[in-house]
Every structure is written in C-alpha cells, then in structure tokens.
Motif scaffolding. Sequence first.
Motif, PDB file in Angstrom:
ATOM      1  N   GLU A   4       0.784  -1.125   0.023  1.00  0.00           N
ATOM      2  CA  GLU A   4       0.051  -0.033  -0.100  1.00  0.00           C
ATOM      3  C   GLU A   4       0.853   1.422  -0.109  1.00  0.00           C
ATOM      4  O   GLU A   4       0.593   2.528  -0.677  1.00  0.00           O
ATOM      5  CB  GLU A   4      -0.948   0.114   1.194  1.00  0.00           C
TER       6      GLU A   4
ATOM      7  N   GLN B  12       2.210   1.890  -3.636  1.00  0.00           N
ATOM      8  CA  GLN B  12       1.040   2.622  -4.322  1.00  0.00           C
ATOM      9  C   GLN B  12       0.929   4.040  -3.781  1.00  0.00           C
ATOM     10  O   GLN B  12       0.898   5.004  -4.766  1.00  0.00           O
ATOM     11  CB  GLN B  12      -0.202   1.804  -4.059  1.00  0.00           C
ATOM     12  N   PHE B  13       1.012   4.402  -2.756  1.00  0.00           N
ATOM     13  CA  PHE B  13       0.845   5.720  -2.288  1.00  0.00           C
ATOM     14  C   PHE B  13       2.103   6.486  -2.791  1.00  0.00           C
ATOM     15  O   PHE B  13       2.164   7.853  -3.164  1.00  0.00           O
ATOM     16  CB  PHE B  13       0.831   5.731  -0.754  1.00  0.00           C
TER      17      PHE B  13
ATOM     18  N   VAL C 149       1.426   7.576  -6.107  1.00  0.00           N
ATOM     19  CA  VAL C 149       0.410   8.529  -6.397  1.00  0.00           C
ATOM     20  C   VAL C 149       0.979   9.866  -5.906  1.00  0.00           C
ATOM     21  O   VAL C 149       0.764  10.949  -6.668  1.00  0.00           O
ATOM     22  CB  VAL C 149      -0.563   8.330  -5.146  1.00  0.00           C
TER      23      VAL C 149
ATOM     24  N   TYR D 100       9.337   8.500   2.695  1.00  0.00           N
ATOM     25  CA  TYR D 100       9.370   7.070   1.982  1.00  0.00           C
ATOM     26  C   TYR D 100      10.634   6.415   2.068  1.00  0.00           C
ATOM     27  O   TYR D 100      10.562   5.154   2.236  1.00  0.00           O
ATOM     28  CB  TYR D 100       8.855   7.355   0.525  1.00  0.00           C
TER      29      TYR D 100
ATOM     30  N   LEU E 197      -6.569   6.731  -1.064  1.00  0.00           N
ATOM     31  CA  LEU E 197      -5.014   6.243  -0.502  1.00  0.00           C
ATOM     32  C   LEU E 197      -4.382   7.670  -0.023  1.00  0.00           C
ATOM     33  O   LEU E 197      -3.621   7.653   1.017  1.00  0.00           O
ATOM     34  CB  LEU E 197      -4.286   5.725  -1.582  1.00  0.00           C
ATOM     35  N   GLU E 198      -4.416   8.527  -1.084  1.00  0.00           N
ATOM     36  CA  GLU E 198      -3.850   9.965  -0.428  1.00  0.00           C
ATOM     37  C   GLU E 198      -4.228  10.460   0.827  1.00  0.00           C
ATOM     38  O   GLU E 198      -3.645  10.852   1.611  1.00  0.00           O
ATOM     39  CB  GLU E 198      -4.311  11.009  -1.500  1.00  0.00           C
TER      40      GLU E 198
ATOM     41  N   TRP F  71      -2.879   8.264   3.866  1.00  0.00           N
ATOM     42  CA  TRP F  71      -1.554   8.358   3.998  1.00  0.00           C
ATOM     43  C   TRP F  71      -1.373   9.605   4.467  1.00  0.00           C
ATOM     44  O   TRP F  71      -0.254   9.567   5.213  1.00  0.00           O
ATOM     45  CB  TRP F  71      -0.941   7.679   2.838  1.00  0.00           C
ATOM     46  N   ARG F  72      -2.073  10.666   4.178  1.00  0.00           N
ATOM     47  CA  ARG F  72      -1.810  12.108   4.467  1.00  0.00           C
ATOM     48  C   ARG F  72      -1.957  12.286   6.120  1.00  0.00           C
ATOM     49  O   ARG F  72      -1.293  12.744   6.705  1.00  0.00           O
ATOM     50  CB  ARG F  72      -2.382  13.087   3.613  1.00  0.00           C
TER      51      ARG F  72
END
Length: 955
Positions: free
Chosen positions: A705, A708-709, A712, A749, A833-834, A837-838
């Motif tokens: 995940e 993927q983020f 993004v 990241y 997702l954005e 995760w933000r």
Amino acid sequence: MDYKDTLNLPETNFPMRGNLPKREPQWVAQWEENKVYEAIRAASKGRPKFILHDGPPYANGDIHIGHAINKILKDIIIKSRGMSGFDAPYVPGWDCHGMPIEIQIEKQYGKHLPVAEVQAKARAYAYEQVERQRKDFKRLGVLGDWSNPYLTMNYSNEANEIRALSGLIDKGYIFRGLKPVNWCFDCQSALAEAEVEYKDKEDPAIDVAFTFAEKDKLAQAFGLDKVEDGAIVIWTTTPWTVPSNQALNAHPDLDYVLVELNEALPTGKLLLLAKDRYQACLEQWKLEGKVIATTKGEKLAGIQFHHPLSKANEGYARLSPIFLADYVTIDAGTGIVHSAPAYGVEDFLSCKTNGIHDDQIINPVMGNGQYASSLPLFGGLSIWEANPKIIEALKLAGTLLQVKNLKHSYMHCWRHKTPVIYRATSQWFAGMDVKPNDGSGTLREKALKAVDETSFFPSWGRARLHAMISNRPDWTLSRQRQWGVPMAFFVHKETGELHPRTTELLEQIAQRVEKEGIEAWQKIEPSDLLPAEEAAVYEKNRDTLDVWFDSGATHYTVMGGKDHACQGSHSDILAWPADLYLEGSDQHRGWFHSSLLTSSMLFGQAPYKALLTHGFVVDGEGRKMSKSLGNVIAPQKVSDTLGAEIIRLWTASTDYSGELSISDQILKRVVESYRRIRNTLYFLLGNLSDFDASKDLIPVEKLLEVDQFALVFTKAMQDQVLANYEKFEFHPAVSRLQIFCSEDLGAFYLDILKDRLYTSGKDSLARRSAQTALYYITMTMVKLIAPILSFTAEEAWGEMRQTFLKNTPLAHTITIFTELFEQVPNIVNADSLENKWRRILTIRALLNKELENKRSEGLIGSSLQAEVQITVNAEDMAILSSLGEDLRFVFIVSKVTLKQADTTEPLFEVIASAEKKCDRCWHYTADVGHNHEHPDICGRCDSNLHGDGEIRQYA
C-alpha cells in the motif's frame, strides 16, 4: 557472524560526489561524438513542432553570466518541450555585422582602411568570436545545431536580408528624408533607439533673450496701443544649438504676460514670459517688475524676434517666428521653447509643419561633432568646446540673463559611453505612420495589433512593448558604415530618387551576394546593371542597414517567413511564426521590437506567438556586475570550479522575471541543493542495482500500500513540475523537486523503506514491490531533472542503462534526451489512498516530535529503541489499525499499540524497550535469539534469511 554481509545494501557506480568540473567536459565531448543532437532530431521526427527562435548574441567578446542565463533558459525550454512530445529544434545564431566589430578592426589595424579590407578582416574576426562563444555555450550543457548555426553574415542570410528590404520598398514603407536622428560622434553614424542609454551629464543651463522685432504685432496680440523695447526669453541646456535657432514655440492654450521691469536690461524694459512662470523667473534672475498685459499663446503665432546673436555677428541677423506647439510645458523654464530643427525631433516636426523646407534647415554640426568652418564665430570648434564661447558671445550681445550648471539625464552611446545628440541628416526610414501601397493599416497600427495578439511572460511585457510602439518615431534604417548589409540602391544623382526598377535590381544584387557575400556590392558599378544612359545619372547608395534590421529580419532570412515567403537558411527545420522568442528585458526595445516591425511590414503580424523576458544579473547586494566593483562572476570560472551544472541549477531556481542575484555565497547554497538531489539519486540507483526491469516489475495492483501511495505522490509531483515547465516557471519546479527529494522521499518514504529493502529476502514480493516503486520514482525524477541538470541526468541514465534497464530496449538509447517524460502508473483508489496516508503522515510527524523530546531527555537513543502507545479517536483508529503489524515500520519504532478514546489529536506514551536488539535489523523484539543457532537476530530476520520470509502487506 557479521550480519552486515547478509543485508541487501545499495551498490552503484554512480558516485556520490559529482566531480562536475572534471566530468562535464567529458559529457560534452561524448554528446558530440555520439551525435546526440542529431539523435534527438531523429527521435522527434513527425511530432508537433515547438519553435524557439534564438535571438542572436553579438559576435564580440567572451560570454558573460547574462549570456549563460539566456542560453540555459532556452536549453531548459527546448529539452522540456522535446521530452513533452514535441519536435523542438534549437538553431543557435549570431549577430555578426555592425559597429562594435568595425571598431575592433579600427583598433587593431587603424582607420581609413579600404572597404574591402575592412570587410575581410571584420568577417574573419566575427568567425573567431563565434567559435569562442560557441565553445563556452556548449560547455554549459546547451544542446543544439552547433555545427550549423545561423550567422547573419552567411552569404544566404545577407542576400535574403536585401530581399526583405526589397519587400519593404515594394510595399511602400521606406522613404528618404532629412530628420534628426540619434547621432554618435565616435561612431560617426546614426544610432538605433536600442543603442542609446541615459546617464547623468552636467551642462550649462542658460536663459536667453530674443529681442522684439515686430512690436506692432506684439501690441496687437496683447491689446496695447504700443510696446516698448523688450525680449522674449527661452531656457535651454544645450547652448550649442542656439546658433542654429530658427523658431520659438509657445503653447496655444497657455497664458503669456508682458512684464515691465523696474530697471531696464540691455534688451529693454519688457519681458515676455508664460504667466505661470514669470514670478519664479524674476526671482531667479533677481529682477522686479509688474504684469502690464496678458494674452493667450495662440495670439502670438507668427510674431518674429531677433536672433540673440544678431548683434554679435551679421551672420545671425535673422528672425525667429513663434510656432504654436502642444509639447511646451511650464514645469521648468519660461514657457517658451527655442527651436533648432536640425537638433530636436519636436523642433524638426514643428518647423516642417510650419513650412520650413529641408533645404532651409540650418545644420552646421558635422558628423565628427565640429561646426562647419562656415559658421560665424564658432566654425571649426566642437560643440562641447563651443558651449562656453557661445555663452560669452551671448553675454557680450546683452542677451544672456543667466547661466548655471545643471546635472540632468542625457543620451549616451551604449558603445562609447559618450554623449549623443539629435542631428538632422539625410537617412532612409521605415515610416511608422505611412500607409503602405496596398492601403492597409500603418506600420504602427499593425504592430500594436500584433502586440495585443502576443502572449507575454511575464505579463507586464505587453504594456511595455505597447508603449514603445505607440510612441516611437520612424525607424532610421540607414547607417554610415562599412561592415554591414548594404542598402544596395541606385539613386538619382540630382533628385535622390530610387531607380524605378529598384526591386528588380535588388534581386539581381541579392543573387550576387548569395555567391560572394556583401563584398559583391563593393565591386558592382552602376554600369554593370544599368544601361549607359541610366548609369550616367544614377549612383550607388553607400549606406548600410541598421544592425537591428539584420537580427530583426531573421524570422525571414532564417525561418523563412510566412507561407515560406523566403528560402531561409533553416526554414526546412524551423517554422513561422515561432512559438517563443526569449531574451533579456532590454530587448523590448531591441530584438523583439525590430523583429515585430520587420514582420509587421512584411506579413502584417508578429513573427512570434509569445515573448519571454528575463532580468539582469546583480550581486548578492543588488548591485550591477562591474569590474570596478570586483563583483563580476564569470560563467567560465564557475564551470571550472563548481561545474556548469551549478550555473544551470542557479538559473532554474531563480525567479528570472526580475533581477537575478548571484554571489559566491548564493552559489554555495546552490551547491548544497545540488548535493541533496544527487544524494537522492545515489540512494535510488544504489537500491536498484540488482533489479531487472524486464522481469522484476510488480503489477501496480499487487504493490504494498505505501508503495502505491508513493506512486500517487510521485505522479502529483510530476504533474506540478510539468505544469511549471509548460508555463516556463522553473524556480517553482526546482523547489518542488527539492521538496520531493528532502521531504516526500528523504524524510518519509525512503526512510521507512530502508528496513524492507535491506532486510527482506532479495527476491521477496516485499522487496520487489519497493524496488518497483523506486523504479518509477527514479525514471520519473531523472527525466524531470534532465532539462535542468542535464549532465547529472545523462550520467544517471548511463548507470540506469547498465543496471536495471540493461535487458530492456532502453539499454540501447544513447541519451536521455530522446526519451519522453515518464508515464507514472495510475493507482485505482488514488484519492482515498492519498487521504489515508496524508493522515498517517500527520500523526507520524507528531510522534517524531515526541520521540525527539524523549531522545533529548536521554530516555531512548534511536527511535527503534522506543515502544509507543498511541491513543486516537475512532476515525484515526480505523486508519492506523488497518496497517496491522506494519505500522511500526511506518513509525520506525520497535512496537506500537493502539488505544481508542474520545480525543481530537493523538496522544503518545513512549517507553524504552526492555527487549533485546536484533544485530541485523536493529529492532528490539521479544523473539531475538528464539533460534539458538542464530542467537543475535530476531525471528523476522531469521525467517528472511533461512525460512519463507516475512509477509508485508502495507509497508
């Protein structure tokens, strides 16, 4: 055992230190050897064209930092457009004719050389200068058609310039006439508006009396029975123009008064002055008096006055009439303006409007700044030597009321830095308000319309260019020089008229110039092209074209003009109109301006769709670059010490719309910015060393995940940078890339990825997922920085081709610049997702502050020594708990427990772990040593080394 050997540590041949000064020249040589520019052209074939037409630098002297900015900005645009899917050729050019080169020849070989010798030496000198500048431009990493640039002195361009001139004559824009033009005594030639600069100059300001010559008419104008002796008074800062006075100007709507003085002057007891100025004038001259009559300026029209030197010499025994003029003001002076039509544009127009013919204009100043010997009292003197002598003569004649020195802004030649005057000479002009033969709009009308249709970056450029076109006088096209494209006309010896077959003759001459250069015109005699009876009465015009016409006509001579009107030197490569012209902000009055005028005359529109201007370079304190101040920063020196890449990054990261500040301190900061970007690349490339893009890429739907983020936010970053590139806004693009490196990647990241990259099984899904994300990030980032950090991107691309791209078709590319910007894969649930995760990142930032506090208190060492309990509300609980065991890897702690409560913001309890530390992954866990054969590592590491490997789902 040393568990370091069991980790998947990064490996790369891409060095952390760039060693730019040494390695960049190798890239320049390699680009030439590999014919990289030609490869880009081949790869771009068939795409939509984007044309940036190069404004030619002048072929004289080494390049300076302003040149570097200009060429780098162009290079960034060309490369970014090419990588965006356009065919974006770059044909560099040079301006090769004109005064500065001719002056260099005079300095080296002396004056009065034969014309043919001047031209030969000037041509050779220009070629040398082009070669020197070309070498320095290439050193900056600028890619272009360097082996085939356009030079305004190429025979074909010189010939086509003559054809362009022929087109203007055919359309009816060109005329010959006497008119005051900017004249430099050192150049001994007319100057273009763009060749004039303003500096302070101290001159004697004088108040001069013109005695009454028609007292009856004055009495009638003022409604008096009679008028006694007196004088009208003018104020001027150019005493040297007084011998050439032919008229006086008054404003028709102003009130004028007759003042009777308490004590008479040598000119009498009366003074004629503007009503709003008389009191200030009397105080200044220490006189007293009273107003005895008032009248409007319009009633003074035609009344004549004696020249102020009429008593000094009979050569000045003439009268000066009053002409009405709206340009007369009352902010200074007397409200009456002295008019010498040979030495002022407004004076000239006023006198011509009132019936003074060209042959009546008094014009004693010669081209070298001396008065003709025939001028009474002052013949043979230079005008500056004559100033005090004229003042003395006025004093003796009794017509000088006052003299005092005044410092004021005055015209100077931009080459010689010496004062320039307006001087009436017979010149060839392009008429701004002349109706062409086809009856269409005037040049001014067409040019203003074209300005309105052009896009401007920054937007204030429109108003500036519009104002310049609105107010400019006719364009003086002719110059009295030798190294320039000839105005190759035959003119009638008596009438001065052009030969009736001029356009036909110009084509014949152009054909010869095409084979032999402008030198061909020197060899042509009238009898070579005209019948004997015509050759006897026609002579060759000796003028050359203004050098601004050379560069201003390159849209025709190089690009080919509208509808391929001309076989331009590069019209097969370029297209008309250009998408963009880009130059310094001074070119609103220079190249942008001359290009607009030539194109408006030839084609009725601008040769460009958009204009971009950049500011000038100043030092860190905002001062202009100056050798005397010792603040000059040469691009050659920066390239040799820090690397051209640093100049490129400084250029891109500075807001070019205003002044660009540069200093050693500023460059040090740029070096640090460069290092951050390079270190990021070093990490990315190192962690992809064992990745094979041909078989190891994981489908995006199977990525963890957080990976993927990562795609993004990488795509979001790319969208922003590409939008900046599209608008030519490079400093926000650089800023976004730097934030991406330091915050999105470095602080988040890549920070959390290290554990998975280093400790997971080499071929595990967890690791390959991370590497897949890194692959797209690296491909995206290296391509995005390529237009700006071209050497670095090319170096990184070379490493990529030899590692993770080696089994793909990309391995066989010779340059990154044949590639398009990366297509970052779309993630299906990108928005959710954005958002998720933000929020996780927000909580992570709060936790990091708490961990830092505990570290400061000495409770923990690294964050991995911490065990954390986080109390959150239901919404945050759902987000955090969804990561399961993977949450600790996101927060880089050894243990996380979650507790739900009614709280707005998360609450943290941090303790130091009591568990043992794993020697391999450095996490503190209860299962360290569970395998007696490997007592120093945790169960996870044991599984990754000897079992099936850990399962990661989210991070």
